[in-house]
Design a protein around this motif. Structure first.
Motif, PDB file in Angstrom:
ATOM      1  N   THR A 149       9.713   6.548   7.874  1.00  0.00           N
ATOM      2  CA  THR A 149       8.776   5.505   6.836  1.00  0.00           C
ATOM      3  C   THR A 149       9.086   4.026   7.058  1.00  0.00           C
ATOM      4  O   THR A 149       8.325   3.200   6.755  1.00  0.00           O
ATOM      5  N   GLN A 178       7.573   2.633   9.874  1.00  0.00           N
ATOM      6  CA  GLN A 178       6.148   2.451   9.776  1.00  0.00           C
ATOM      7  C   GLN A 178       5.824   1.334   8.803  1.00  0.00           C
ATOM      8  O   GLN A 178       4.777   0.637   9.140  1.00  0.00           O
ATOM      9  N   VAL A 220       2.371  11.862  11.016  1.00  0.00           N
ATOM     10  CA  VAL A 220       1.777  11.223   9.758  1.00  0.00           C
ATOM     11  C   VAL A 220       0.428  11.970   9.735  1.00  0.00           C
ATOM     12  O   VAL A 220      -0.563  12.347  10.479  1.00  0.00           O
ATOM     13  N   SER A 254       1.614   4.791  -0.493  1.00  0.00           N
ATOM     14  CA  SER A 254       2.414   6.058   0.183  1.00  0.00           C
ATOM     15  C   SER A 254       2.099   6.329   1.799  1.00  0.00           C
ATOM     16  O   SER A 254       1.077   5.805   2.129  1.00  0.00           O
ATOM     17  N   ILE A 255       2.720   7.155   2.141  1.00  0.00           N
ATOM     18  CA  ILE A 255       2.660   7.772   3.280  1.00  0.00           C
ATOM     19  C   ILE A 255       3.015   9.269   3.414  1.00  0.00           C
ATOM     20  O   ILE A 255       3.830   9.719   2.645  1.00  0.00           O
ATOM     21  N   MET A 261       6.115   9.770   0.934  1.00  0.00           N
ATOM     22  CA  MET A 261       6.915   8.973   0.942  1.00  0.00           C
ATOM     23  C   MET A 261       6.176   7.862   0.178  1.00  0.00           C
ATOM     24  O   MET A 261       5.249   7.415   0.670  1.00  0.00           O
ATOM     25  N   ASN A 279       6.271   3.628  -0.916  1.00  0.00           N
ATOM     26  CA  ASN A 279       6.650   2.374  -0.570  1.00  0.00           C
ATOM     27  C   ASN A 279       6.805   1.456  -2.009  1.00  0.00           C
ATOM     28  O   ASN A 279       6.196   1.880  -2.965  1.00  0.00           O
TER      29      ASN A 279
END
Length: 129
Positions: free
Chosen positions: A37, A40, A72, A79-80, A103, A105
């Motif tokens: 994450t 990315q 992904v 988020s991811i 996850m 950010n």
């Protein structure tokens, strides 16, 4: 799914049954999800928000090499969402799957912040510009 990380199962990773302790494998997965994450989203301030059902399918023993794969599923506003598989490097037998890891950010204030990403990017492509 891309497999980025390999871990060697050592004596200190074992449970009383002489197989890989599930908590150790989950720690490796959480770390891998965090590193993925960070790369990315290009931000080191991220947190794990959610991990879905964890499906243990096989065990690993001392000396095995475990590889961890991440894919992904979705980019949210801050988020991811990822999925994960851990497998035996030599036999390709799946050890564990996690259908969803979210996850988030964070901004400088420690609160969720938009990341502006919409697709998987590779560092080598960022370096070309």
């Amino acid at each position: 799914m891309r497999f980025h990380t390999r871990k060697w199962v050592k004596p200190e990773d074992l449970n009383p049954n002489a197989t890989l302790f599930g908590g150790q494998l989950l720690a490796w997965i959480d770390e891998e999800a965090a590193l993925y994450t960070i790369i990315q989203l290009e931000n080191s301030k991220i947190v794990t928000k959610y991990i879905s059902e964890i499906n243990f399918m096989a065990s690993a023993k001392q000396g095995d090499i475990v590889e961890i794969g991440i894919e992904v599923l979705n980019f949210g506003k801050s988020s991811i969402t990822l999925k994960c598989e851990a497998r035996n490097k030599m036999t390709r037998e799946t050890i564990l799957t996690v259908d969803k890891i979210i996850m988030v950010n964070l901004g400088d204030d420690g609160k969720p912040a938009p990341h502006g990403k919409t697709k998987v990017e590779f560092v080598k492509d960022r370096l070309k510009s």
